[in-house]
Design an enzyme around this catalytic site. Structure first.
Site, PDB file in Angstrom:
ATOM      1  N   ASP A  37       0.961  -1.250   0.155  1.00 35.93           N
ATOM      2  CA  ASP A  37      -0.204  -0.203  -0.216  1.00 35.93           C
ATOM      3  C   ASP A  37       0.342   1.161  -0.091  1.00 35.93           C
ATOM      4  O   ASP A  37       0.388   2.446   0.546  1.00 35.93           O
ATOM      5  CB  ASP A  37      -0.956  -0.003   1.054  1.00 35.93           C
ATOM      6  N   HIS A 240      23.663   3.161 -18.802  1.00 37.31           N
ATOM      7  CA  HIS A 240      22.004   3.138 -17.815  1.00 37.31           C
ATOM      8  C   HIS A 240      22.454   3.209 -15.935  1.00 37.31           C
ATOM      9  O   HIS A 240      21.473   2.263 -15.619  1.00 37.31           O
ATOM     10  CB  HIS A 240      20.656   2.756 -18.340  1.00 37.31           C
ATOM     11  N   ASP A 257      25.902  11.349 -13.657  1.00 34.82           N
ATOM     12  CA  ASP A 257      24.930  11.281 -14.394  1.00 34.82           C
ATOM     13  C   ASP A 257      24.291  11.754 -13.395  1.00 34.82           C
ATOM     14  O   ASP A 257      22.944  11.058 -13.281  1.00 34.82           O
ATOM     15  CB  ASP A 257      24.795  10.801 -15.286  1.00 34.82           C
ATOM     16  N   ASP A 268      19.812  18.030 -16.472  1.00 32.48           N
ATOM     17  CA  ASP A 268      20.533  17.012 -16.949  1.00 32.48           C
ATOM     18  C   ASP A 268      21.718  16.910 -16.577  1.00 32.48           C
ATOM     19  O   ASP A 268      22.380  17.804 -18.034  1.00 32.48           O
ATOM     20  CB  ASP A 268      19.660  16.803 -18.273  1.00 32.48           C
ATOM     21  N   HIS A 347      25.442   6.796 -28.589  1.00 29.70           N
ATOM     22  CA  HIS A 347      24.427   7.742 -27.714  1.00 29.70           C
ATOM     23  C   HIS A 347      24.243   8.872 -28.834  1.00 29.70           C
ATOM     24  O   HIS A 347      25.150   9.290 -29.405  1.00 29.70           O
ATOM     25  CB  HIS A 347      24.238   7.174 -26.428  1.00 29.70           C
ATOM     26  N   HIS A 351      19.054  16.055 -26.518  1.00 23.56           N
ATOM     27  CA  HIS A 351      18.025  15.813 -26.489  1.00 23.56           C
ATOM     28  C   HIS A 351      16.933  16.724 -26.434  1.00 23.56           C
ATOM     29  O   HIS A 351      17.485  17.675 -25.627  1.00 23.56           O
ATOM     30  CB  HIS A 351      17.206  14.231 -26.006  1.00 23.56           C
ATOM     31  N   HIS A 358      13.487  13.953 -20.396  1.00 21.20           N
ATOM     32  CA  HIS A 358      13.789  14.223 -22.482  1.00 21.20           C
ATOM     33  C   HIS A 358      12.976  14.778 -23.038  1.00 21.20           C
ATOM     34  O   HIS A 358      11.811  13.711 -23.046  1.00 21.20           O
ATOM     35  CB  HIS A 358      13.687  11.887 -22.503  1.00 21.20           C
ATOM     36  N   GLU A 381      25.742  16.196 -25.196  1.00 20.80           N
ATOM     37  CA  GLU A 381      26.823  15.104 -23.607  1.00 20.80           C
ATOM     38  C   GLU A 381      27.121  14.023 -24.470  1.00 20.80           C
ATOM     39  O   GLU A 381      26.806  13.054 -24.631  1.00 20.80           O
ATOM     40  CB  GLU A 381      25.559  14.576 -22.624  1.00 20.80           C
ATOM     41  N   TYR A 385      33.145   5.528 -23.790  1.00 21.71           N
ATOM     42  CA  TYR A 385      33.518   4.237 -23.066  1.00 21.71           C
ATOM     43  C   TYR A 385      34.558   3.242 -23.461  1.00 21.71           C
ATOM     44  O   TYR A 385      34.130   2.448 -24.816  1.00 21.71           O
ATOM     45  CB  TYR A 385      32.067   4.065 -23.331  1.00 21.71           C
ATOM     46  N   ARG A 403      31.629  11.059 -19.808  1.00 21.88           N
ATOM     47  CA  ARG A 403      30.931  12.138 -19.873  1.00 21.88           C
ATOM     48  C   ARG A 403      30.738  13.357 -19.777  1.00 21.88           C
ATOM     49  O   ARG A 403      30.608  13.799 -18.353  1.00 21.88           O
ATOM     50  CB  ARG A 403      29.234  10.886 -20.098  1.00 21.88           C
ATOM     51  N   GLU A 405      28.006  16.806 -19.581  1.00 25.13           N
ATOM     52  CA  GLU A 405      26.418  16.922 -20.759  1.00 25.13           C
ATOM     53  C   GLU A 405      26.186  18.260 -20.128  1.00 25.13           C
ATOM     54  O   GLU A 405      26.373  18.610 -18.360  1.00 25.13           O
ATOM     55  CB  GLU A 405      25.629  16.569 -19.685  1.00 25.13           C
TER      56      GLU A 405
HETATM   57  N1  GLY Z   1      20.585  11.235 -17.700  1.00 23.22           N
HETATM   58  C1  GLY Z   1      19.133  10.719 -18.879  1.00 23.22           C
HETATM   59  C2  GLY Z   1      20.883  11.275 -20.453  1.00 23.22           C
HETATM   60  O1  GLY Z   1      21.481  11.945 -20.183  1.00 23.22           O
HETATM   61  O2  GLY Z   1      20.233  11.918 -21.139  1.00 23.22           O
HETATM   62 MN    MN Z   2      22.208  12.640 -18.425  1.00 16.02          MN
HETATM   63 MN    MN Z   3      20.906  13.984 -21.138  1.00 13.05          MN
END
Ligand code: GLY
Ligand code: MN
Ligand code: MN
Length: 437
Positions: A37, A240, A257, A268, A347, A351, A358, A381, A385, A403, A405
């Site tokens: 619950d 991820h 991140d 982000d 990647h 975005h 996103h 970003e 890797y 990375r 970003e």
């Molecule tokens: N944290 C998700 C991205 O960087 O898109």
């Molecule tokens: Mn991110």
């Molecule tokens: Mn991002």
């Protein structure tokens, strides 16, 4: 805070786009059970929030352009002193009108009786089909109620249109009020990254650093805009990564991140820094490639440039850097043509950013990448890797994940980086980490 008149302006704009023979129906996010619950923290549906600012579940917005008795109608929970003693105050139908600027409001329990009457006579229904199966079925039932009355002269709608085309186009262009909130969100996240850098020491656990981030978010009234990624060493190569429970080792990098959500607006940010405060020569060589790529990419976040231009700029700098380091071989153009960088950079470079991390909005229009316009906000970003088992790579580079970003606003002039409250230059990061909080 977004003023009530801004929500009203958004609704007016959406109604103008939908046309006077349409009805727009948007539901609040349902509450979701986490276990038994206990619920997940409630987060309003971004589209519903964008159009109402109304923070409660069990609500439905109906926009009925041109309706004489009121165009903007909210169905919501009634006041209930007994329930409110347990769960906190509700706006009620009165608050929906007085505080949230609706033309009219009805108890959510009466929706089955009232909404079919609002649908009747409308040519088109704009709605998010398939987002919530339970609500889809209710909508079909309401439409069927109108159809059942056809012999009595009722006119059911003939067209059912995806709402996202209209609404998500609006959401792409951030107002001044929205940009103010997004800057605040980015400032909070940047402060959290600074605190994390200053707290990090070899031997600590990733979750301890996550706690430093959460401390700053909550201190400023924000929540995470997504589950933070705190990945030491090779965990930084897991795009991820979410476990956040490994020990941080001397000599490794730490990739964080993490973004804040402030009044529903997301930031982000990613930074990658040395656990012991000093980049090794190999880490630094890869880091500076990513940083150069990021700077080149940010320079493409300009009005008039297609959305993919900044990705292409990042890829070019990364590919050139990898050739120079000997991780790729052959001419630059051939490597670019063959997407050779994808072994190490898999990647896209960013975005849309807004109410959702996103964020809503098409990236292509008529098959072509959308051209950037002032008021749009993107992340930039790029990363590298080098998997622990990467083939044909000198051992000294393996297991390094990087990375960087930032959140960038498209303006009439220069790109506006709103996440610059945390350093990204390697020397500046080392200097910051040498200072004690
Ligand atoms: N944290 C998700 C991205 O960087 O898109
Ligand atoms: Mn991110
Ligand atoms: Mn991002």
């Amino acid at each position: 805070m977004i003023e009530p008149r801004e929500y009203a302006r958004r609704r007016k704009q959406l109604m103008r786009m939908a046309g006077s023979d349409a009805i727009v129906i948007v539901a609040a996010a349902p509450e979701r059970v986490r276990n038994n619950d206990a619920h997940y923290p409630y987060r309003q549906d971004s589209d519903f929030h964008y159009l109402t600012g109304f923070p409660e579940p069990d609500a439905v917005l109906a926009l009925v352009p041109g309706r004489a008795a009121g165009e903007v109608i909210l169905f919501c929970r009634e006041r209930d002193p007994e329930r409110e003693r347990w769960d906190g105050p509700r706006a009620g139908t009165e608050g929906a009108v007085d505080t949230f600027g609706m033309d009219d409001a009805f108890p959510i329990d009466d929706i089955d009786d009232i909404l079919p009457g609002l649908i009747e006579g409308r040519e088109r229904v704009y709605y998010h089909f398939g987002r919530d199966v339970d609500f889809d079925l209710r909508l079909i039932a309401w439409v069927n109620r109108v159809r059942a009355q056809m012999r009595q002269g009722a006119r059911p709608p003939h067209e059912f249109v995806a709402l996202s085309h209209l609404l998500h186009d609006l959401r792409l262009y951030k107002s001044r009020g929205e940009l103010r909130l997004m800057k605040k969100s980015a400032q909070i996240a940047a402060a959290a990254h600074v605190r994390a850098m200053q707290a990090t020491r070899p031997g600590m656990n990733e979750h301890e650093i996550e706690a430093e981030l959460l401390h700053v978010f909550r201190k400023h009234g924000a929540v995470p805009s997504y589950e933070p990624i705190v990945g030491g060493g090779a965990n930084g190569c897991v795009l991820h990564y979410r476990a956040n429970n490994a020990m941080l080792r001397d000599g490794d990098l730490l990739l964080i991140d993490a973004g804040a959500e402030y009044e529903c607006y997301a930031s982000d940010i990613t930074r990658t820094f040395p656990v012991n405060g000093r980049y090794s020569p190999e880490q630094r060589a890869l880091y500076d490639i990513v940083l150069d790529a990021q700077r080149a990419a940010i320079d493409e976040v300009r009005a008039g440039r297609p959305f993919d231009a900044y990705h292409d700029a990042a890829v070019r700098v990364i590919t050139r850097g990898l050739i120079k380091l000997g991780l790729l071989s052959g001419p630059l153009e051939k490597n670019l043509r063959e997407h050779a960088y994808r072994a190490f950079y898999m990647h896209k470079t960013g975005h849309w950013l807004g109410l959702d991390v996103h964020d809503a909005g098409d990236y292509r229009v008529d098959g072509e990448y959308r051209v950037l316009e002032p008021g749009m906000v993107v992340t930039v970003e790029p990363g590298l890797y080098i998997a622990p088992d990467a083939k044909g790579v000198p051992a000294k580079y393996r297991g390094i994940g990087i990375r960087i970003e930032d959140d960038v606003v498209v303006t009439d002039g220069e790109p506006l980086v709103i996440s610059d409250g945390v350093p990204k230059d390697a020397d500046e990061i080392e200097a910051l980490m040498a200072t004690v909080r």
